[in-house]
Structure formats: structure tokens, C-alpha cells
Design a protein around this motif. Structure first.
Motif, short mmCIF file in Angstrom:
data_model
loop_
_atom_site.label_atom_id
_atom_site.label_comp_id
_atom_site.label_asym_id
_atom_site.label_seq_id
_atom_site.Cartn_x
_atom_site.Cartn_y
_atom_site.Cartn_z
N ARG A 51 0.82 -1.22 0.00
CA ARG A 51 0.00 0.00 0.00
C ARG A 51 0.85 1.27 0.00
NH1 ARG A 51 -5.78 1.35 1.11
NH2 ARG A 51 -5.64 3.55 1.56
N SER A 52 1.96 1.26 0.70
CA SER A 52 2.86 2.42 0.65
C SER A 52 4.30 1.92 0.67
CB SER A 52 2.62 3.35 1.85
OG SER A 52 3.13 2.79 3.03
N SER A 53 5.19 2.76 0.23
CA SER A 53 6.60 2.36 0.18
C SER A 53 7.23 2.29 1.57
CB SER A 53 7.39 3.34 -0.70
OG SER A 53 7.29 4.64 -0.16
N THR A 54 6.58 2.90 2.56
CA THR A 54 7.13 2.89 3.91
C THR A 54 6.53 1.81 4.80
OG1 THR A 54 5.50 4.51 4.63
CG2 THR A 54 7.63 5.35 3.83
N SER A 55 5.52 1.10 4.30
CA SER A 55 4.86 0.08 5.12
C SER A 55 4.50 -1.12 4.26
CB SER A 55 3.59 0.65 5.75
OG SER A 55 2.87 -0.37 6.39
N THR A 56 4.71 -2.29 4.82
CA THR A 56 4.32 -3.51 4.11
C THR A 56 3.17 -4.21 4.83
OG1 THR A 56 5.98 -4.78 5.33
CG2 THR A 56 6.64 -3.85 3.18
N GLU A 57 2.40 -3.48 5.64
CA GLU A 57 1.32 -4.06 6.41
C GLU A 57 0.10 -4.38 5.57
OE1 GLU A 57 0.52 -1.48 9.68
OE2 GLU A 57 2.53 -1.70 10.50
N GLU A 58 -0.11 -3.67 4.47
CA GLU A 58 -1.27 -3.91 3.62
C GLU A 58 -0.84 -4.08 2.17
OE1 GLU A 58 -5.04 -1.70 5.56
OE2 GLU A 58 -3.65 -0.40 4.51
N ILE A 59 -1.61 -4.85 1.45
CA ILE A 59 -1.35 -5.09 0.02
C ILE A 59 -2.62 -4.73 -0.76
CG2 ILE A 59 -0.84 -6.83 -1.73
CD1 ILE A 59 0.69 -8.38 0.39
N THR A 60 -2.46 -3.96 -1.82
CA THR A 60 -3.57 -3.65 -2.71
C THR A 60 -3.49 -4.59 -3.90
OG1 THR A 60 -3.60 -1.35 -2.01
CG2 THR A 60 -4.71 -1.88 -4.09
N VAL A 85 -5.91 -5.44 1.39
CA VAL A 85 -6.01 -6.45 2.45
C VAL A 85 -4.76 -6.42 3.33
CG1 VAL A 85 -7.49 -7.96 1.04
CG2 VAL A 85 -5.01 -8.24 0.97
N PRO A 86 -4.87 -6.93 4.56
CA PRO A 86 -3.67 -7.07 5.39
C PRO A 86 -2.66 -8.02 4.75
CG PRO A 86 -5.65 -7.23 6.72
CD PRO A 86 -6.08 -7.27 5.29
N ASN A 87 -1.39 -7.81 5.02
CA ASN A 87 -0.32 -8.63 4.47
C ASN A 87 -0.13 -9.88 5.33
OD1 ASN A 87 1.94 -9.67 3.27
ND2 ASN A 87 3.32 -8.03 3.89
N MET A 88 -1.18 -10.69 5.43
CA MET A 88 -1.10 -11.94 6.18
C MET A 88 -2.30 -12.82 5.83
SD MET A 88 -2.10 -10.74 10.05
CE MET A 88 -0.95 -9.41 10.09
N VAL A 89 -2.10 -14.11 6.03
CA VAL A 89 -3.16 -15.08 5.76
C VAL A 89 -4.29 -14.85 6.77
CG1 VAL A 89 -3.71 -17.55 5.84
CG2 VAL A 89 -1.58 -16.78 4.78
N GLY A 90 -5.53 -14.93 6.29
CA GLY A 90 -6.68 -14.78 7.18
C GLY A 90 -7.94 -14.48 6.40
N VAL A 114 -12.97 -11.14 2.12
CA VAL A 114 -11.88 -11.63 1.28
C VAL A 114 -11.04 -12.56 2.16
CG1 VAL A 114 -9.81 -11.02 -0.03
CG2 VAL A 114 -11.83 -9.54 -0.14
N GLU A 115 -10.72 -13.72 1.62
CA GLU A 115 -9.85 -14.65 2.34
C GLU A 115 -8.50 -14.68 1.65
OE1 GLU A 115 -9.43 -19.31 3.72
OE2 GLU A 115 -11.17 -18.71 2.57
N ILE A 116 -7.45 -14.40 2.40
CA ILE A 116 -6.09 -14.51 1.88
C ILE A 116 -5.57 -15.88 2.31
CG2 ILE A 116 -3.75 -13.54 1.90
CD1 ILE A 116 -5.97 -11.86 0.47
N ILE A 124 0.57 -13.21 -3.91
CA ILE A 124 -0.49 -13.32 -2.93
C ILE A 124 -1.64 -14.10 -3.57
CG2 ILE A 124 -1.40 -11.04 -3.58
CD1 ILE A 124 -2.29 -10.73 -0.63
N SER A 125 -2.24 -14.99 -2.78
CA SER A 125 -3.37 -15.80 -3.25
C SER A 125 -4.53 -15.64 -2.29
CB SER A 125 -2.98 -17.28 -3.32
OG SER A 125 -1.94 -17.50 -4.22
N GLY A 126 -5.72 -15.78 -2.83
CA GLY A 126 -6.89 -15.68 -1.98
C GLY A 126 -8.17 -16.02 -2.71
N LYS A 127 -9.28 -15.72 -2.04
CA LYS A 127 -10.61 -15.95 -2.59
C LYS A 127 -11.49 -14.76 -2.23
CE LYS A 127 -11.52 -19.79 -0.34
NZ LYS A 127 -12.14 -21.08 0.06
N MET A 128 -12.41 -14.44 -3.12
CA MET A 128 -13.37 -13.38 -2.82
C MET A 128 -14.69 -13.66 -3.51
SD MET A 128 -12.23 -9.95 -4.96
CE MET A 128 -10.62 -9.79 -4.25
#
Length: 153
Positions: A51-60, A85-90, A114-116, A124-128
Motif C-alpha cells: 500500500r505504501s513504500s514505507t509500510s508492508t502491512e497492507e497489500i492492494t 487487504v492485510p499482508n497476512m493469511v486470514g 476476502v480470504e487470503i 499473494i493468493s486468496g478468494k473473494m
């Protein structure tokens, strides 16, 4: 009498327990297909970005029905589904899924699930699933399934 009492306790326990049926368990594992803004859609490619170059907490995530990846400017997509989505499985139930037909105004669907299912350094893989019925003002977007896209730099 004691046996009857414990039998009733066990019976009541089984009857009163319910399983939580979150939306992700009913999302198909098949490739994401359906309609996006009234047009037929089958997932074929896309991109993901931090989502931003300073944080890897979220992925668009950007999904398209075209065979495109990191080498392509995502604004070139004819039909797009996107979500952050958050950068983690869930399983995430408060996601804004955005659908767009070319350069038309994007349509936001708030509070979607959304399920990652996996995240690595490169993809990144998921379902929606989305069920936005159409109206006179807005075309329908009804789709569900799975996706995997590369995380681009």
C-alpha cells in the motif's frame, strides 16, 4: 434420574452449539468468474502492491480478465476488481471491494469478505465473492472464486 439429567445436558449442549458459517467457507476454490459492472469476467491476471513504500502491512490487489502482470500499467485494464487487504493469511470481513469498467467511475462495495490463503515475498493468493445486484444506475457485479497475482515493485 442422574443419567437422564446428564443425557439432557449433553443433548442441550449439542443442540445449542452452532457452527459459525463465515462467508469464506462458501467461496468457491475455482478461478474467480462472474460479471464485473455488467460484463462477463474470468480472472486471468493482475498485480499486487504494498500500500505504501514505507509500510508492508497492507497489500492492494488488482485483478483483471486480461493476461497481464507486473510489466503492465494497471490503468490499462478493461475490467478491474481491486481490494486492499492485510499482508497476512486470514479471513477479512470488512474489506472494500472496488469494481470498475475501464475508465468509468469505480463502484465501492463496503464490508465484503476476502480470504487470503497465502502470501510470499513475490505473490499473494486468496478468494473473494461479491453479489452486487444491478439497477438502473449501476450494472451488476456478481463473482466469486480464487486468484493468485504477483506482488510488483
Amino acid at each position: 434420574m442422574k443419567k437422564l439429567f446428564w443425557s439432557l445436558v449433553v443433548l442441550i449442549t449439542f443442540v445449542s452449539c452452532s457452527s459459525d458459517n463465515d462467508d469464506s467457507s462458501s467461496i468457491s476454490n475455482q478461478t474467480l468468474t462472474g460479471t464485473v459492472e455488467g460484463q462477463a469476467f474470468t480472472f486471468m491476471g493482475g498485480q499486487a502492491f504494498f500500500r505504501s513504500s514505507t509500510s508492508t502491512e497492507e497489500i492492494t490487489i488488482y485483478l483483471t480478465n486480461e493476461d497481464l502482470g507486473c510489466e503492465t500499467d494497471f490503468f490499462d485494464y478493461e475490467l478491474t476488481i481491486s481490494a486492499t487487504v492485510p499482508n497476512m493469511v486470514g479471513v477479512y470481513t470488512d474489506i472494500n471491494i472496488v469494481t470498475q469498467n475501464g475508465n468509468n467511475t469505480p463502484f465501492n462495495s463496503l464490508g465484503e469478505t476476502v480470504e487470503i490463503t497465502s502470501v510470499s515475498a513475490t505473490e499473494i493468493s486468496g478468494k473473494m465473492k461479491l453479489n452486487k445486484e444491478g439497477s438502473e444506475m449501476f450494472a451488476e457485479s456478481i463473482f466469486e472464486g480464487s486468484f493468485t497475482v504477483s506482488i510488483c515493485e
